[in-house]
Design a protein around this motif. Structure first.
Motif, PDB file in Angstrom:
ATOM      1  N   ILE A  22       0.771  -1.164   0.184  1.00  0.00           N
ATOM      2  CA  ILE A  22      -0.037   0.045  -0.089  1.00  0.00           C
ATOM      3  C   ILE A  22       0.858   1.473   0.140  1.00  0.00           C
ATOM      4  CG2 ILE A  22      -1.576   1.438   1.418  1.00  0.00           C
ATOM      5  CD1 ILE A  22      -2.742  -1.316   2.273  1.00  0.00           C
ATOM      6  N   LEU A  23       1.894   1.411   0.848  1.00  0.00           N
ATOM      7  CA  LEU A  23       2.800   2.498   0.994  1.00  0.00           C
ATOM      8  C   LEU A  23       3.427   2.612  -0.321  1.00  0.00           C
ATOM      9  CD1 LEU A  23       4.415   2.110   4.649  1.00  0.00           C
ATOM     10  CD2 LEU A  23       2.817   3.960   3.740  1.00  0.00           C
ATOM     11  N   THR A  25       2.401   2.459  -3.221  1.00  0.00           N
ATOM     12  CA  THR A  25       1.748   2.937  -4.290  1.00  0.00           C
ATOM     13  C   THR A  25       1.250   4.373  -3.855  1.00  0.00           C
ATOM     14  OG1 THR A  25      -0.467   2.183  -3.117  1.00  0.00           O
ATOM     15  CG2 THR A  25       0.197   0.927  -4.786  1.00  0.00           C
ATOM     16  N   ARG A  26       1.709   5.018  -2.707  1.00  0.00           N
ATOM     17  CA  ARG A  26       1.637   6.342  -2.413  1.00  0.00           C
ATOM     18  C   ARG A  26       2.794   7.337  -2.822  1.00  0.00           C
ATOM     19  NH1 ARG A  26      -3.497   7.012  -0.302  1.00  0.00           N
ATOM     20  NH2 ARG A  26      -3.020   8.653   1.339  1.00  0.00           N
ATOM     21  N   ASN A  28       4.037  10.230  -1.705  1.00  0.00           N
ATOM     22  CA  ASN A  28       4.536  10.707  -0.672  1.00  0.00           C
ATOM     23  C   ASN A  28       5.014   9.763   0.278  1.00  0.00           C
ATOM     24  OD1 ASN A  28       2.295  10.869   0.192  1.00  0.00           O
ATOM     25  ND2 ASN A  28       2.251  12.961   0.984  1.00  0.00           N
ATOM     26  N   ALA A  29       5.141   8.413   0.338  1.00  0.00           N
ATOM     27  CA  ALA A  29       5.109   7.562   1.179  1.00  0.00           C
ATOM     28  C   ALA A  29       6.615   7.722   2.046  1.00  0.00           C
ATOM     29  CB  ALA A  29       5.272   5.881   0.710  1.00  0.00           C
ATOM     30  N   LYS A  32       6.062  10.462   4.556  1.00  0.00           N
ATOM     31  CA  LYS A  32       5.455   9.981   5.751  1.00  0.00           C
ATOM     32  C   LYS A  32       6.255   9.099   6.710  1.00  0.00           C
ATOM     33  CE  LYS A  32       1.491  11.794   4.571  1.00  0.00           C
ATOM     34  NZ  LYS A  32       0.781  12.964   5.259  1.00  0.00           N
TER      35      LYS A  32
END
Length: 64
Positions: A22-23, A25-26, A28-29, A32
């Motif tokens: 999931i991260l 695909t983000r 700005n992972a 974060k």
């Protein structure tokens, strides 16, 4: 401990893989996660300082 957590049949391992997917695909992972690392590091240092203070306080109480 890491050997116990990252076993192939451990549900926690599957959860970690899901979170990493999931991260990834983000956009700005990394930012974060960097903020999370900063928060956890500051929390760890605060707990260490607090524990040291409590131990010092306790040592002074015992010696009196």
């Amino acid at each position: 401990m890491a050997d116990q957590v990252l076993q192939p049949n451990n549900p926690f391992t599957l959860f970690l893989i899901l979170i990493l997917l999931i991260l990834s695909t983000r956009p700005n992972a990394e930012q974060k996660l960097a903020q999370l690392v900063s928060l956890l590091t500051a929390t760890q240092q605060s707990v260490q300082i607090f524990r040291s203070g409590i131990e010092t306080f306790h040592a002074h109480l015992v010696n009196q």
